[in-house]
Design an enzyme around this catalytic site. Structure first.
Site, short mmCIF file in Angstrom:
data_model
loop_
_atom_site.label_atom_id
_atom_site.label_comp_id
_atom_site.label_asym_id
_atom_site.label_seq_id
_atom_site.Cartn_x
_atom_site.Cartn_y
_atom_site.Cartn_z
N GLU A 13 1.35 12.67 7.10
CA GLU A 13 0.38 11.60 7.30
C GLU A 13 0.55 11.09 8.74
O GLU A 13 1.63 10.66 9.13
CB GLU A 13 0.63 10.46 6.31
CG GLU A 13 -0.33 9.31 6.44
CD GLU A 13 0.01 8.16 5.51
OE1 GLU A 13 -0.50 7.05 5.74
OE2 GLU A 13 0.81 8.35 4.56
N ASP A 34 1.30 -2.86 7.37
CA ASP A 34 2.46 -2.22 7.99
C ASP A 34 3.59 -3.21 8.23
O ASP A 34 3.37 -4.34 8.69
CB ASP A 34 2.06 -1.58 9.32
CG ASP A 34 1.08 -0.44 9.14
OD1 ASP A 34 1.09 0.15 8.05
OD2 ASP A 34 0.33 -0.14 10.08
#
Length: 247
Positions: free
Chosen positions: A41, A52
């Site tokens: 990814e 994140d």
């Protein structure tokens, strides 16, 4: 044919394009492929991420300072793609894609052999209501995220449009890299796997050790490791980390 389906379990690694150096992508892809990673990814750095954690945010900041952008990313992918035989997935927030041009983005994904795209802030409903002709067209498989609290009916809808991809199970309702106990959600993970039917279910967010990997394999088809790998990469111990993870 679904490139993410296999007889055994899968291990995927998340990397940030342009980290630690602007030209790091090719070296990382080849190295991870050689070490037996099933698919990779590739995160497109963004200045205002939603999910994140601090480690991935830091790598994105560095990548942006290095000059990484979508044009450069696709250029680098074009140069290395013939040497990569495992699936590649792009992860981006919606804003950079819209600035680049959604149709151009999908065209470039197809030209560089991208197997799927993850867009955390692009919901299933938004695709159906606004982006059906682009992201919902099937030009490039869109990979949806679910959590343990996602309603069963919604998971079934997502599974129906994910036959050529996988479903990304966010193991907890927290940012990436946060610790949590897999066993706390064991029953729900098993239920989710049943709801996904024949679509592979991969678990991410917080997976960092071989022990967690083995536990996760009891419930899902594979794992995605990001923060722990990027931390090892920053310390120069990424190869040993992968060796232990793949043991």
């Amino acid at each position: 044919m679904n490139p993410f389906k296999k007889d055994g379990k899968s291990v995927s690694i998340f990397i940030t394009a342009g980290y630690p150096e602007k030209e790091s992508l090719a070296v990382q892809l080849l190295s991870l492929q050689k070490q037996g990673i099933d698919f990779i990814e590739i995160g497109i750095p963004f200045s205002d991420p939603l999910a994140d954690g601090p480690v991935i945010q830091e790598t994105s900041t560095t990548a942006l300072k290095n000059g990484m952008n979508l044009n450069l990313l696709f250029e680098q992918l074009s140069e290395i793609r013939k040497e990569i035989y495992i699936p590649l997935v792009l992860m981006s927030y919606l804003n950079p894609i819209l600035q680049f041009g959604e149709d151009l983005f999908l065209e470039q994904c197809k030209a560089t052999g991208i197997s799927g795209v993850i867009i955390p802030d692009l919901s299933f409903e938004l695709v159906q209501n606004k982006y059906r002709s682009s992201f919902g067209s099937g030009k490039i498989p869109l990979i949806y995220l679910i959590t343990p609290t996602t309603p069963d009916s919604r998971i079934s809808q997502i599974a129906q449009v994910s036959s050529d991809a996988f479903i990304y199970l966010v193991g907890q309702n927290k940012i990436t890299g946060s610790f949590y106990s897999l066993s706390d959600h064991a029953k729900r993970y098993s239920e989710l796997k049943q709801l996904c039917d024949d679509v592979p279910l991969f678990l991410g967010f917080g997976i960092s050790t071989d022990e967690q990997k083995k536990e996760a394999f009891q419930y899902v088809d594979g794992i995605i490791v990001g923060t722990a790998y990027l931390r090892a990469l920053s310390q120069g111990t990424e190869r040993k980390f992968i060796e232990k993870l793949r043991s």
